[in-house]
Write a protein that holds these residues in place. Structure first.
Motif: not given
Ligand code: ADP
Ligand code: MG
Length: 451
Positions: A126-128, A278-281
């Motif tokens: 979801t972050s990328n 964003k930073s990955p979960n």
């Protein structure tokens, strides 16, 4: 002999010593004293953009110094000598051969694409996902998809990977298209070098304008007050854009937050599609780890995978270095990877991070290195100008980067009793930063060094 020459040299020396401009030589070395009739000093350059830049930025200063030397009624004219050499005409004829020539003669050191950075090896999360979809869009429909594409996100989150994946894909699927990858830093260095060594500037421009897919990475690295680089990027951008070429830019933050960039460049960057990473979960971090492990033919127990992904929350490079270390340790001790091994590696990495954190010692070290002064001296009592300046810079940086330290603690560290010393130093450095761009650049480099 050219009577204009000594007049010009006089003035140029004054400008150099008395006016705080950066990279002055880069422009002025391309300027020649053409004539002097006792009143009018004519300066010429062969590159009309250099000429224009000087005219726009230095006219007043030059006039001021000329009048100081030669009297109130003297004046300066700056003009382009040979319009034929204007770069704007460069790429029209014999495009290919000119490009090939320049490529082999001037720029053999093109940055190669890392062949491992492909879409296959990029884990979606979801972050990328937006950035990935946008990059795939460009790669599959080069010159037709949103243009430009601006990718942004923090360090180690996959910007370079995506850009190179675009490049690799295009090269494979559309071999007739020319892919050019460059970092903003290299672009700037190439430019400064071409200008200062009087290399083939028109050739450099032709080279950068010859791309079908132009990938420019880490745009935030453009130096402070590097107006000329920005101008060059702006014109390169426009040239490529108007000719239907595709441009992809990456930065560590959205364009509007790049405070050093000019508004017109920012608005160009915003004019297409912007996608952030964003930073990955946790889930994505685990997937990335698993995939990197597989690439290295490494078998990781799920417990280890989960443990590492949970503990190492920073950027993805740290996950990669954990893997490398695990591989190394398991080889060394000749036993399979297990949780205790993972734990000791996480501990080591954490220690390293701790060590890498900015301390007053690392500041002194970095400042000492930059100023060419021994650390002991910086900490000592010497009051020579350079040493004092270095010491003040340390105090300023300590204030800025180690919020936990009090003024008194910083003062004590440098053997001063009075904490106002630190305030005084801070003020002095701030003033210098505002007024001296060379110094500002130096401090900026020290900060980069610290990080
Ligand atoms: P940035 O340019 O944003 O600083 P990089 O593209 O250099 O980051 O990425 C750092 C490392 O992390 C690279 O080795 C890259 O392959 C890896 N990486 C980043 N994101 C992913 C991802 N989603 N899947 C797989 N590897 C990734
Ligand atoms: Mg990068």
């Amino acid at each position: 002999m050219n009577v204009a020459q000594p007049i010009w040299e006089n003035i140029y020396n004054l400008v150099k010593t008395e006016a705080p401009f950066q990279n002055l030589e880069v422009f002025f070395d391309q300027i020649e004293a053409h004539s002097w009739n006792g009143k009018e000093l004519v300066l010429t350059g062969s590159d009309n953009r250099v000429v224009e830049h000087i005219r726009n930025n230095y006219s007043d200063t030059l006039l001021q110094f000329l009048q100081k030397k030669e009297g109130k009624d003297s004046f300066v004219t700056i003009k382009t000598l040979d319009m034929e050499q204007s770069f704007l005409r460069e790429p029209t004829t014999k495009k290919k051969s000119a490009y090939e020539r320049v490529k082999s003669e001037v720029y053999p050191n093109e940055i190669p694409l890392n062949v491992k950075y492909t879409f296959d090896r990029f884990i979606k999360g979801t972050s990328n996902e937006h950035a990935l979809a946008a990059s795939v869009g460009v790669a599959e429909k080069p010159t037709q998809y949103h243009n430009p594409l601006y990718l942004y996100g923090g360090v180690g989150l996959g910007k370079t990977h995506l850009m190179m994946a675009i490049g690799n894909h295009v090269k494979e699927q559309f071999p007739h298209l020319r892919v050019l990858y460059v970092t903003a830093e290299k672009f700037q260095n190439d430019l400064v070098e071409a200008m200062s060594k009087k290399k083939n500037l028109a050739g450099l421009r032709a080279y950068y304008r010859h791309a079908d897919i132009f990938l420019i990475d880490d745009i935030q690295m453009i130096g402070q007050r590097a107006e000329y680089t920005q101008e060059e990027i702006f014109h390169t951008f426009n040239y490529l854009y108007q000719n239907g070429k595709h441009i992809v830019i990456s930065g560590d933050r959205p364009p509007q937050q790049l405070s050093r960039l000019t508004n017109r460049l920012i608005s160009r960057f915003q004019s297409g599609l912007m996608a952030d990473i964003k930073s990955p979960n946790l889930e994505t971090r685990m997937a990335i780890l698993a995939s990197k492990a597989k690439e290295n033919q490494l078998v990781l127990p799920d417990t280890v995978l989960k443990f590492l992904a949970e503990k190492l929350r920073g950027h993805i490079r740290i996950l990669e270095s954990a893997l490398t270390n695990l591989l190394f340790l398991s080889d060394l001790e000749n036993r399979p990877i297990d949780l205790s091994m993972a734990k000791s590696i996480v501990r080591d990495l954490a220690n390293q991070e701790e060590k890498n954190r900015i301390s007053i010692d690392t500041i002194i070290e970095a400042v000492g290195r930059s100023f060419g002064i021994e650390e002991e001296k910086v900490k000592g009592k010497s009051r020579t100008e350079q040493v004092s300046l270095a010491r003040h810079a340390c105090m300023y940086l300590a204030r800025k980067h180690i919020p936990a330290l009090t003024l008194a603690e910083i003062a004590t560290f440098f053997g001063r009793k009075d904490h106002t010393t630190v305030l005084h130093a801070e003020k002095k450095i701030k003033e210098l930063l505002d007024n001296n761009s060379d110094f500002a650049k130096q401090i900026e480099e020290i900060i980069e060094d610290l990080n």
